[in-house]
Design a protein around this motif. Structure first.
Motif, PDB file in Angstrom:
ATOM      1  N   MET A 156       2.484  12.534  12.269  1.00  0.00           N
ATOM      2  CA  MET A 156       2.447  11.438  13.230  1.00  0.00           C
ATOM      3  C   MET A 156       2.934  11.842  14.619  1.00  0.00           C
ATOM      4  O   MET A 156       2.776  11.076  15.572  1.00  0.00           O
ATOM      5  N   GLN A 157       3.493  13.029  14.752  1.00  0.00           N
ATOM      6  CA  GLN A 157       3.916  13.501  16.068  1.00  0.00           C
ATOM      7  C   GLN A 157       2.997  14.591  16.616  1.00  0.00           C
ATOM      8  O   GLN A 157       3.277  15.179  17.662  1.00  0.00           O
ATOM      9  N   ASP A 158       1.877  14.853  15.913  1.00  0.00           N
ATOM     10  CA  ASP A 158       0.906  15.829  16.403  1.00  0.00           C
ATOM     11  C   ASP A 158       0.093  15.228  17.542  1.00  0.00           C
ATOM     12  O   ASP A 158       0.003  14.002  17.675  1.00  0.00           O
ATOM     13  N   SER A 159      -0.558  16.074  18.322  1.00  0.00           N
ATOM     14  CA  SER A 159      -1.413  15.567  19.394  1.00  0.00           C
ATOM     15  C   SER A 159      -2.762  15.107  18.851  1.00  0.00           C
ATOM     16  O   SER A 159      -3.442  14.288  19.472  1.00  0.00           O
ATOM     17  N   GLU A 160      -3.151  15.615  17.683  1.00  0.00           N
ATOM     18  CA  GLU A 160      -4.398  15.195  17.047  1.00  0.00           C
ATOM     19  C   GLU A 160      -4.144  14.823  15.593  1.00  0.00           C
ATOM     20  O   GLU A 160      -3.582  15.614  14.837  1.00  0.00           O
ATOM     21  N   LEU A 161      -4.566  13.629  15.213  1.00  0.00           N
ATOM     22  CA  LEU A 161      -4.387  13.168  13.840  1.00  0.00           C
ATOM     23  C   LEU A 161      -5.749  13.114  13.160  1.00  0.00           C
ATOM     24  O   LEU A 161      -6.634  12.340  13.557  1.00  0.00           O
ATOM     25  N   LYS A 162      -5.920  13.942  12.130  1.00  0.00           N
ATOM     26  CA  LYS A 162      -7.157  13.980  11.367  1.00  0.00           C
ATOM     27  C   LYS A 162      -6.913  13.416   9.977  1.00  0.00           C
ATOM     28  O   LYS A 162      -6.273  14.051   9.148  1.00  0.00           O
ATOM     29  N   MET A 163      -7.421  12.213   9.746  1.00  0.00           N
ATOM     30  CA  MET A 163      -7.260  11.583   8.434  1.00  0.00           C
ATOM     31  C   MET A 163      -8.615  11.110   7.916  1.00  0.00           C
ATOM     32  O   MET A 163      -8.844   9.920   7.693  1.00  0.00           O
ATOM     33  N   MET A 164      -9.530  12.049   7.721  1.00  0.00           N
ATOM     34  CA  MET A 164     -10.842  11.734   7.199  1.00  0.00           C
ATOM     35  C   MET A 164     -10.803  11.666   5.675  1.00  0.00           C
ATOM     36  O   MET A 164     -10.014  12.343   5.040  1.00  0.00           O
ATOM     37  N   HIS A 165     -11.652  10.826   5.114  1.00  0.00           N
ATOM     38  CA  HIS A 165     -11.862  10.757   3.664  1.00  0.00           C
ATOM     39  C   HIS A 165     -10.558  10.480   2.893  1.00  0.00           C
ATOM     40  O   HIS A 165     -10.336  11.037   1.821  1.00  0.00           O
ATOM     41  N   ARG A 166      -9.701   9.634   3.439  1.00  0.00           N
ATOM     42  CA  ARG A 166      -8.414   9.362   2.787  1.00  0.00           C
ATOM     43  C   ARG A 166      -8.406   8.061   1.994  1.00  0.00           C
ATOM     44  O   ARG A 166      -7.403   7.729   1.348  1.00  0.00           O
ATOM     45  N   GLY A 167      -9.476   7.305   2.049  1.00  0.00           N
ATOM     46  CA  GLY A 167      -9.540   6.059   1.285  1.00  0.00           C
ATOM     47  C   GLY A 167      -8.512   5.027   1.705  1.00  0.00           C
ATOM     48  O   GLY A 167      -7.964   4.314   0.860  1.00  0.00           O
ATOM     49  N   LEU A 168      -8.250   4.919   2.982  1.00  0.00           N
ATOM     50  CA  LEU A 168      -7.228   3.986   3.466  1.00  0.00           C
ATOM     51  C   LEU A 168      -7.577   2.531   3.154  1.00  0.00           C
ATOM     52  O   LEU A 168      -6.707   1.736   2.799  1.00  0.00           O
ATOM     53  N   GLY A 169      -8.839   2.167   3.293  1.00  0.00           N
ATOM     54  CA  GLY A 169      -9.224   0.779   3.086  1.00  0.00           C
ATOM     55  C   GLY A 169      -8.693  -0.106   4.206  1.00  0.00           C
ATOM     56  O   GLY A 169      -7.959   0.336   5.088  1.00  0.00           O
ATOM     57  N   PRO A 170      -9.024  -1.400   4.177  1.00  0.00           N
ATOM     58  CA  PRO A 170      -8.576  -2.316   5.238  1.00  0.00           C
ATOM     59  C   PRO A 170      -7.057  -2.415   5.345  1.00  0.00           C
ATOM     60  O   PRO A 170      -6.495  -2.358   6.451  1.00  0.00           O
ATOM     61  N   GLN A 171      -6.359  -2.544   4.211  1.00  0.00           N
ATOM     62  CA  GLN A 171      -4.915  -2.718   4.246  1.00  0.00           C
ATOM     63  C   GLN A 171      -4.194  -1.448   4.704  1.00  0.00           C
ATOM     64  O   GLN A 171      -3.252  -1.493   5.502  1.00  0.00           O
ATOM     65  N   GLY A 172      -4.634  -0.310   4.192  1.00  0.00           N
ATOM     66  CA  GLY A 172      -4.016   0.942   4.592  1.00  0.00           C
ATOM     67  C   GLY A 172      -4.219   1.217   6.076  1.00  0.00           C
ATOM     68  O   GLY A 172      -3.341   1.781   6.745  1.00  0.00           O
ATOM     69  N   THR A 173      -5.364   0.792   6.592  1.00  0.00           N
ATOM     70  CA  THR A 173      -5.639   0.970   8.017  1.00  0.00           C
ATOM     71  C   THR A 173      -4.748   0.060   8.856  1.00  0.00           C
ATOM     72  O   THR A 173      -4.245   0.466   9.907  1.00  0.00           O
ATOM     73  N   LYS A 174      -4.532  -1.167   8.386  1.00  0.00           N
ATOM     74  CA  LYS A 174      -3.633  -2.084   9.089  1.00  0.00           C
ATOM     75  C   LYS A 174      -2.233  -1.492   9.190  1.00  0.00           C
ATOM     76  O   LYS A 174      -1.589  -1.538  10.237  1.00  0.00           O
TER      77      LYS A 174
ATOM     78  N   VAL B 191       0.858  -1.188   0.000  1.00  0.00           N
ATOM     79  CA  VAL B 191       0.000   0.000   0.000  1.00  0.00           C
ATOM     80  C   VAL B 191       0.891   1.234   0.000  1.00  0.00           C
ATOM     81  O   VAL B 191       2.015   1.205   0.518  1.00  0.00           O
ATOM     82  N   ALA B 192       0.408   2.295  -0.599  1.00  0.00           N
ATOM     83  CA  ALA B 192       1.187   3.531  -0.656  1.00  0.00           C
ATOM     84  C   ALA B 192       1.192   4.209   0.708  1.00  0.00           C
ATOM     85  O   ALA B 192       0.133   4.400   1.312  1.00  0.00           O
ATOM     86  N   PRO B 193       2.346   4.570   1.230  1.00  0.00           N
ATOM     87  CA  PRO B 193       2.417   5.277   2.516  1.00  0.00           C
ATOM     88  C   PRO B 193       1.700   6.613   2.419  1.00  0.00           C
ATOM     89  O   PRO B 193       1.715   7.268   1.376  1.00  0.00           O
ATOM     90  N   SER B 194       1.079   7.010   3.494  1.00  0.00           N
ATOM     91  CA  SER B 194       0.389   8.299   3.533  1.00  0.00           C
ATOM     92  C   SER B 194       1.377   9.398   3.915  1.00  0.00           C
ATOM     93  O   SER B 194       1.902   9.408   5.034  1.00  0.00           O
ATOM     94  N   SER B 195       1.618  10.297   3.003  1.00  0.00           N
ATOM     95  CA  SER B 195       2.541  11.395   3.286  1.00  0.00           C
ATOM     96  C   SER B 195       1.980  12.294   4.384  1.00  0.00           C
ATOM     97  O   SER B 195       2.735  12.861   5.185  1.00  0.00           O
ATOM     98  N   TYR B 196       0.652  12.402   4.431  1.00  0.00           N
ATOM     99  CA  TYR B 196       0.033  13.218   5.476  1.00  0.00           C
ATOM    100  C   TYR B 196       0.320  12.630   6.848  1.00  0.00           C
ATOM    101  O   TYR B 196       0.661  13.357   7.787  1.00  0.00           O
ATOM    102  N   PHE B 197       0.200  11.307   6.962  1.00  0.00           N
ATOM    103  CA  PHE B 197       0.481  10.650   8.240  1.00  0.00           C
ATOM    104  C   PHE B 197       1.941  10.839   8.638  1.00  0.00           C
ATOM    105  O   PHE B 197       2.252  11.127   9.802  1.00  0.00           O
ATOM    106  N   LEU B 198       2.845  10.695   7.689  1.00  0.00           N
ATOM    107  CA  LEU B 198       4.268  10.864   7.984  1.00  0.00           C
ATOM    108  C   LEU B 198       4.576  12.277   8.474  1.00  0.00           C
ATOM    109  O   LEU B 198       5.468  12.472   9.304  1.00  0.00           O
ATOM    110  N   ARG B 199       3.830  13.258   7.971  1.00  0.00           N
ATOM    111  CA  ARG B 199       4.064  14.645   8.387  1.00  0.00           C
ATOM    112  C   ARG B 199       3.449  14.964   9.748  1.00  0.00           C
ATOM    113  O   ARG B 199       3.916  15.847  10.454  1.00  0.00           O
TER     114      ARG B 199
END
Length: 384
Positions: free
Chosen positions: A85-103, A75-83
């Motif tokens: 991942m050290q925030d106190s709040e992670l907002k990743m709505m409507h990103r189309g992660l799917g089951p594998q991306g969520t795993k 699965v393609a890494p989420s650049s948003y998550f990488l940027r």
């Protein structure tokens, strides 16, 4: 803290089922490679083997483990998550992660100590993705708020979340709205509400919970001591199930806010809720709008409000209670010297001049009381 090499197996191969379906679900979760041609999840550990005599450096941010898991799951890494991942709040709505991306996302979150609030709304993670998040939350002791709404979790995902809530002691807010959760999950969710005393806010709105769920949740709410707010709006809780749920609310000692709108309480549910208002001295806000409550049901609610000392807001709008029901409820507030009522919502229900006169009288006793209704009947006739 779980060692990095052990994380993938524990998170990506969740063992959340203990019934006859466990074997088939295990195939779906653990033997992906056998059916898709992709590397099986078990190869994750093989790909992370250390060189003899060389200790792998500790992955403090989780960035390295995330990249490796993404490679294994293809699965393609989420650049948003990488940027973030050290925030106190992670907002990743409507990103189309799917089951594998969520795993893949779940693995670094196990050891993440920065993120306190996690919003993964609308990512189509399905049951398997939900199970991965559930397994992660068994280990993570920092995240306190989670939004998994609109993710097609289904009953499988709901069962995984229930199993997690038996072990997690830090989660305070959980949103499972819009996830196709049915009565089949009620027997798993119900007992958790008794044992888990940390969870404060639970949103189960826009699901398919019915009478069976009403019974199970009612039994659990009578013993729950942790929840402060609960939303069961837009479900299918009716008749006997609504009555059982209301009975549970009567005995509850912690809930302040309950949203029961867009169900089917009808007269039977309203009668039980009226009795609950007599017994409960904690509830402050109740929403029973759009519940097909007739005038007779409104009178029973009025009887409860006549002695209740804590309710500040009641929304009973868009019910066929007519002017008589509105009048009875307002009159009960007038006759209760200990009433705490601040807002009454009778939206879309027209009232007559008698109601308006009563409201004027009540305002002298409770000057802060605000009443919303569907307009005055006489005014409509005059305009016509």
């Amino acid at each position: 803290m779980v060692h990095g090499k052990k994380l993938a197996k524990e998170v990506l191969l969740p063992s959340v089922l203990e019934d006859d379906d466990a074997e088939s679900e295990k195939l779906q979760l653990g033997e992906v490679g056998s059916f898709t041609g992709k590397p099986s999840l078990q190869t994750l550990e093989q790909g992370k083997c250390e060189q003899p005599g060389k200790e792998e450096p500790y992955d403090q941010t989780g960035r390295t483990s995330y990249m490796k898991v993404c490679e294994t799951l293809q699965v393609a890494p989420s650049s948003y998550f990488l940027r973030h991942m050290q925030d106190s709040e992670l907002k990743m709505m409507h990103r189309g992660l799917g089951p594998q991306g969520t795993k893949a996302l779940a693995v670094p979150l196990v050891t993440n100590t920065s993120i306190l609030r996690l919003n993964l709304r609308d990512n189509w993670m399905e049951g398997m993705g939900g199970a991965a998040i559930a397994e992660m939350l068994k280990e993570n002791c920092y995240i306190t708020e989670v939004n998994l709404s609109d993710n097609h979790l289904g009953d499988y995902g709901a069962r995984a979340i229930s199993a997690m809530l038996k072990e997690n002691s830090t989660l305070a807010s959980l949103n499972l709205s819009g996830n196709y959760i049915t009565d089949r999950s009620a027997e798993h969710l119900g007992p958790v509400l008794i044992t888990n005393t940390r969870l404060r806010n639970l949103d189960l709105s826009y699901n398919s919970l019915g009478d069976h769920a009403g019974q199970h949740l009612g039994d659990s709410l009578s013993e729950n001591t942790g929840l402060r707010s609960l939303s069961l709006a837009w479900n299918c809780i009716r008749g006997r199930g609504a009555a059982m749920l209301a009975n549970g609310l009567g005995a509850n000692v912690s809930l302040r806010t309950v949203d029961l709108s867009f169900n089917g309480f009808g007269k039977e549910g309203a009668v039980a809720l009226g009795q609950a208002l007599k017994e409960n001295n904690i509830l402050e806000e109740v929403n029973v709008s759009n519940n097909r409550i007739p005038p007779e049901g409104a009178i029973h609610l009025a009887m409860g409000l006549k002695v209740n000392k804590t309710i500040k807001s009641l929304n009973i709008g868009k019910n066929p209670i007519q002017n008589a029901g509105c009048y009875g409820i307002l009159q009960s507030v007038q006759e209760n010297p200990d009433s705490a009522m601040e807002a009454l919502d009778f939206s879309d229900i027209p009232v007559n001049q008698d109601f308006e006169d009563l409201y004027t009288a009540v305002k002298e006793i409770l000057p802060e009381l605000k009443v919303n209704h569907g307009g005055r009947i006489g005014a409509f006739r005059k305009e016509a």
